[in-house]
Design a protein around this motif. Structure first.
Motif, PDB file in Angstrom:
ATOM      1  N   ASP A 129       0.847  -1.193   0.000  1.00 48.79           N
ATOM      2  CA  ASP A 129       0.000   0.000   0.000  1.00 48.79           C
ATOM      3  C   ASP A 129       0.884   1.245   0.000  1.00 48.79           C
ATOM      4  O   ASP A 129       1.820   1.357   0.775  1.00 48.79           O
ATOM      5  CB  ASP A 129      -0.920   0.016   1.221  1.00 48.79           C
ATOM      6  N   GLY A 130       0.588   2.147  -0.868  1.00 46.96           N
ATOM      7  CA  GLY A 130       1.349   3.390  -0.920  1.00 46.96           C
ATOM      8  C   GLY A 130       2.525   3.371  -1.879  1.00 46.96           C
ATOM      9  O   GLY A 130       3.096   4.415  -2.158  1.00 46.96           O
ATOM     10  N   LEU A 131       2.913   2.202  -2.366  1.00 44.89           N
ATOM     11  CA  LEU A 131       3.995   2.154  -3.348  1.00 44.89           C
ATOM     12  C   LEU A 131       3.453   2.523  -4.729  1.00 44.89           C
ATOM     13  O   LEU A 131       2.359   2.104  -5.108  1.00 44.89           O
ATOM     14  CB  LEU A 131       4.603   0.750  -3.423  1.00 44.89           C
ATOM     15  N   LYS A 132       4.216   3.301  -5.463  1.00 46.38           N
ATOM     16  CA  LYS A 132       3.906   3.574  -6.862  1.00 46.38           C
ATOM     17  C   LYS A 132       4.556   2.452  -7.670  1.00 46.38           C
ATOM     18  O   LYS A 132       5.780   2.263  -7.608  1.00 46.38           O
ATOM     19  CB  LYS A 132       4.453   4.930  -7.283  1.00 46.38           C
ATOM     20  N   ILE A 170      12.486  -0.214 -18.203  1.00 45.90           N
ATOM     21  CA  ILE A 170      11.633   0.784 -17.546  1.00 45.90           C
ATOM     22  C   ILE A 170      12.332   1.343 -16.318  1.00 45.90           C
ATOM     23  O   ILE A 170      12.356   2.561 -16.104  1.00 45.90           O
ATOM     24  CB  ILE A 170      10.260   0.176 -17.172  1.00 45.90           C
ATOM     25  N   SER A 171      12.923   0.466 -15.520  1.00 50.30           N
ATOM     26  CA  SER A 171      13.593   0.948 -14.303  1.00 50.30           C
ATOM     27  C   SER A 171      14.772   1.847 -14.655  1.00 50.30           C
ATOM     28  O   SER A 171      14.986   2.877 -14.005  1.00 50.30           O
ATOM     29  CB  SER A 171      14.033  -0.217 -13.411  1.00 50.30           C
ATOM     30  N   GLU A 172      15.512   1.504 -15.678  1.00 49.18           N
ATOM     31  CA  GLU A 172      16.650   2.331 -16.085  1.00 49.18           C
ATOM     32  C   GLU A 172      16.193   3.679 -16.624  1.00 49.18           C
ATOM     33  O   GLU A 172      16.809   4.711 -16.342  1.00 49.18           O
ATOM     34  CB  GLU A 172      17.510   1.590 -17.116  1.00 49.18           C
ATOM     35  N   ASN A 231      16.451  10.893 -12.021  1.00 51.58           N
ATOM     36  CA  ASN A 231      16.927  10.957 -10.632  1.00 51.58           C
ATOM     37  C   ASN A 231      15.920  10.391  -9.631  1.00 51.58           C
ATOM     38  O   ASN A 231      15.848  10.842  -8.498  1.00 51.58           O
ATOM     39  CB  ASN A 231      17.334  12.379 -10.235  1.00 51.58           C
ATOM     40  N   ASN A 232      15.151   9.430 -10.064  1.00 53.31           N
ATOM     41  CA  ASN A 232      14.239   8.735  -9.171  1.00 53.31           C
ATOM     42  C   ASN A 232      14.979   7.621  -8.440  1.00 53.31           C
ATOM     43  O   ASN A 232      15.969   7.089  -8.940  1.00 53.31           O
ATOM     44  CB  ASN A 232      13.096   8.085  -9.970  1.00 53.31           C
ATOM     45  N   VAL A 235       9.427   4.794  -7.146  1.00 49.70           N
ATOM     46  CA  VAL A 235       8.604   3.893  -7.960  1.00 49.70           C
ATOM     47  C   VAL A 235       9.238   2.498  -7.910  1.00 49.70           C
ATOM     48  O   VAL A 235      10.455   2.369  -7.790  1.00 49.70           O
ATOM     49  CB  VAL A 235       8.468   4.401  -9.413  1.00 49.70           C
ATOM     50  N   ALA A 236       8.388   1.486  -7.991  1.00 56.24           N
ATOM     51  CA  ALA A 236       8.856   0.100  -8.024  1.00 56.24           C
ATOM     52  C   ALA A 236       8.360  -0.560  -9.295  1.00 56.24           C
ATOM     53  O   ALA A 236       7.177  -0.470  -9.632  1.00 56.24           O
ATOM     54  CB  ALA A 236       8.347  -0.665  -6.801  1.00 56.24           C
TER      55      ALA A 236
END
Length: 190
Positions: free
Chosen positions: A40-43, A60-62, A68-69, A137-138
């Motif tokens: 809950d609360g994770l983007k 996507i993660s890269e 700078n996330n 973000v995850a």
């Protein structure tokens, strides 16, 4: 016990739990509830598909890191170490954090009547870690299918489906329509 011995012990304990796929979300919801619902609360960006889902999740993660996330990534399977399944900005979870996460999840499972699988525990460990580290973000890669996969307990900002082909037919169905339906099960309203 040295840090490397403690890590090896945590990994051994984790590897003694069931590893065969057991599709369904009940165990995962119960485990996450016992852990305080770290999802809950994770983007989250949720990635499913047959071909290229791991690469797509990594891309996507890269891309998100270029802004700078602080970007988390959980993938499956691992190639070299179970630690690589839990990453932030490309860095694997440390051995000490892995030990702590495994113990936290192990303690939570003691309250459950249906023991979670290896994959379910790893996903729970990742979600706990990402929440603790307050990531921006995850990116979460589905393990098998989508609709009943342990990762489908998240409420993603975006759901991504890579190309779909015949895979895991014993779990997902014998034709592309059935398999695509399972993969598309990660799509949420809006």
């Amino acid at each position: 016990m040295s840090a490397s011995e403690a890590y090896a012990a945590a990994l051994r304990r984790l590897l003694t739990v069931p590893s065969s796929p057991r599709l369904g979300l009940e165990r995962m919801f119960a485990l996450l509830d016992a852990l305080g619902n770290p999802q809950d609360g994770l983007k989250i960006i949720h990635v499913a598909g047959t071909n290229g889902k791991g690469s797509t999740a990594l891309f996507i993660s890269e891309l998100l890191r270029t802004e700078n996330n602080q970007v988390a990534l959980t993938t499956s399977p691992h190639l070299c170490s179970a630690r690589e399944r839990i990453q932030i900005n490309g860095a694997w979870v440390s051995e000490q954090d892995f030990i702590d996460l495994e113990d936290r999840v192990y303690q939570a499972t003691s309250k459950l009547t249906d023991p979670p699988t290896f994959f379910e525990r790893m996903v729970a460990m990742a979600l706990c870690y990402f929440t603790k580290k307050k990531v921006d973000v995850a990116v979460v890669e589905v393990g098998l299918g989508g609709r009943l996969d342990a990762t489908n307990v998240v409420a993603p900002l975006v759901s991504v489906i890579t190309p779909v082909a015949l895979d895991h037919q014993q779990f997902l169905g014998n034709d592309l329509t059935s398999i695509a339906t399972e993969k598309c099960g990660i799509i949420k309203p809006e």
